[in-house]
Write a protein that holds these residues in place. Structure first.
Motif, PDB file in Angstrom:
ATOM      1  N   ILE A 151       7.346   5.744  -0.137  1.00 28.97           N
ATOM      2  CA  ILE A 151       6.121   6.540  -0.086  1.00 28.97           C
ATOM      3  C   ILE A 151       4.998   5.830  -0.844  1.00 28.97           C
ATOM      4  O   ILE A 151       3.879   5.703  -0.344  1.00 28.97           O
ATOM      5  CB  ILE A 151       6.355   7.953  -0.653  1.00 28.97           C
ATOM      6  CG1 ILE A 151       7.263   8.750   0.299  1.00 28.97           C
ATOM      7  CG2 ILE A 151       5.032   8.687  -0.886  1.00 28.97           C
ATOM      8  CD1 ILE A 151       7.800  10.044  -0.273  1.00 28.97           C
ATOM      9  N   GLU A 199       4.212   2.426   1.274  1.00 23.93           N
ATOM     10  CA  GLU A 199       3.968   2.391   2.711  1.00 23.93           C
ATOM     11  C   GLU A 199       3.041   3.484   3.224  1.00 23.93           C
ATOM     12  O   GLU A 199       2.486   3.342   4.305  1.00 23.93           O
ATOM     13  CB  GLU A 199       5.309   2.457   3.467  1.00 23.93           C
ATOM     14  CG  GLU A 199       6.178   1.234   3.206  1.00 23.93           C
ATOM     15  CD  GLU A 199       7.543   1.304   3.878  1.00 23.93           C
ATOM     16  OE1 GLU A 199       7.717   2.128   4.797  1.00 23.93           O
ATOM     17  OE2 GLU A 199       8.426   0.527   3.474  1.00 23.93           O
ATOM     18  N   SER A 200       2.885   4.556   2.463  1.00 25.11           N
ATOM     19  CA  SER A 200       1.993   5.629   2.929  1.00 25.11           C
ATOM     20  C   SER A 200       0.542   5.201   2.779  1.00 25.11           C
ATOM     21  O   SER A 200       0.207   4.423   1.887  1.00 25.11           O
ATOM     22  CB  SER A 200       2.222   6.902   2.102  1.00 25.11           C
ATOM     23  OG  SER A 200       3.486   7.455   2.366  1.00 25.11           O
ATOM     24  N   GLU A 201      -0.303   5.722   3.657  1.00 27.32           N
ATOM     25  CA  GLU A 201      -1.742   5.496   3.507  1.00 27.32           C
ATOM     26  C   GLU A 201      -2.170   6.114   2.175  1.00 27.32           C
ATOM     27  O   GLU A 201      -1.600   7.132   1.767  1.00 27.32           O
ATOM     28  CB  GLU A 201      -2.507   6.173   4.655  1.00 27.32           C
ATOM     29  CG  GLU A 201      -2.262   5.561   6.009  1.00 27.32           C
ATOM     30  CD  GLU A 201      -2.732   4.119   6.103  1.00 27.32           C
ATOM     31  OE1 GLU A 201      -3.824   3.811   5.578  1.00 27.32           O
ATOM     32  OE2 GLU A 201      -2.010   3.300   6.682  1.00 27.32           O
ATOM     33  N   GLN A 240      -2.460   9.721   1.968  1.00 23.44           N
ATOM     34  CA  GLN A 240      -1.254  10.445   2.377  1.00 23.44           C
ATOM     35  C   GLN A 240      -0.130  10.393   1.338  1.00 23.44           C
ATOM     36  O   GLN A 240       0.904  11.022   1.518  1.00 23.44           O
ATOM     37  CB  GLN A 240      -0.723   9.872   3.691  1.00 23.44           C
ATOM     38  CG  GLN A 240      -1.349  10.454   4.931  1.00 23.44           C
ATOM     39  CD  GLN A 240      -1.176  11.957   5.016  1.00 23.44           C
ATOM     40  OE1 GLN A 240      -2.145  12.697   4.935  1.00 23.44           O
ATOM     41  NE2 GLN A 240       0.045  12.426   5.162  1.00 23.44           N
ATOM     42  N   VAL A 241      -0.330   9.649   0.241  1.00 25.82           N
ATOM     43  CA  VAL A 241       0.731   9.513  -0.754  1.00 25.82           C
ATOM     44  C   VAL A 241       1.092  10.872  -1.349  1.00 25.82           C
ATOM     45  O   VAL A 241       2.268  11.248  -1.385  1.00 25.82           O
ATOM     46  CB  VAL A 241       0.339   8.507  -1.868  1.00 25.82           C
ATOM     47  CG1 VAL A 241       1.360   8.527  -3.003  1.00 25.82           C
ATOM     48  CG2 VAL A 241       0.218   7.095  -1.293  1.00 25.82           C
ATOM     49  N   ASP A 246       2.809  13.169   1.272  1.00 29.82           N
ATOM     50  CA  ASP A 246       4.135  12.638   1.617  1.00 29.82           C
ATOM     51  C   ASP A 246       5.120  12.858   0.466  1.00 29.82           C
ATOM     52  O   ASP A 246       6.275  13.219   0.682  1.00 29.82           O
ATOM     53  CB  ASP A 246       4.057  11.145   1.967  1.00 29.82           C
ATOM     54  CG  ASP A 246       3.369  10.887   3.301  1.00 29.82           C
ATOM     55  OD1 ASP A 246       3.101  11.859   4.041  1.00 29.82           O
ATOM     56  OD2 ASP A 246       3.086   9.716   3.590  1.00 29.82           O
TER      57      ASP A 246
END
Length: 103
Positions: free
Chosen positions: A69, A72-74, A77-78, A81
């Motif tokens: 998370i 790799e999350s935008e 979006q962390v 997520d």
């Protein structure tokens, strides 16, 4: 109250202990709970990342999932997520407790 409703409420109660989340007064929903949790995580990311990471380990979120998370999350979006991952982990704990408590 449906089983899934009470499961969500029990999950919220469990996760509230770590994040000192406010009681949800309006009609409770998992979606509303996730929004509150996302805000709390976002604030911790800005103010006290160390404490957030401690909570993740205490909740027993897998290190792999946490790193996935965070890396790799935008950026925007962390927090959502992470909220979803923590929610699912706590929900699983509630389900396991129910299964083995004989309820």
């Amino acid at each position: 109250m449906s089983i899934s409703q009470s499961l969500s409420e029990e999950t919220y109660t469990l996760i509230s202990k770590d994040f000192q989340l406010p009681e949800v007064k309006e009609r409770f929903s998992e979606e509303a709970a996730l929004q509150v949790l996302t805000r709390a995580i976002s604030q911790l990311m800005d103010r006290n990342l160390e404490h957030l990471l401690q909570i993740c380990y205490r909740v027993d979120l897998s290190e792999y999932k946490l790193k996935q998370i965070l890396h790799e999350s935008e950026p925007d979006q962390v927090a959502p997520d992470l909220a979803k991952a923590l929610w699912e982990r706590q929900k699983l704990k509630v389900e396991i407790r129910r299964r083995y408590s004989g309820d």
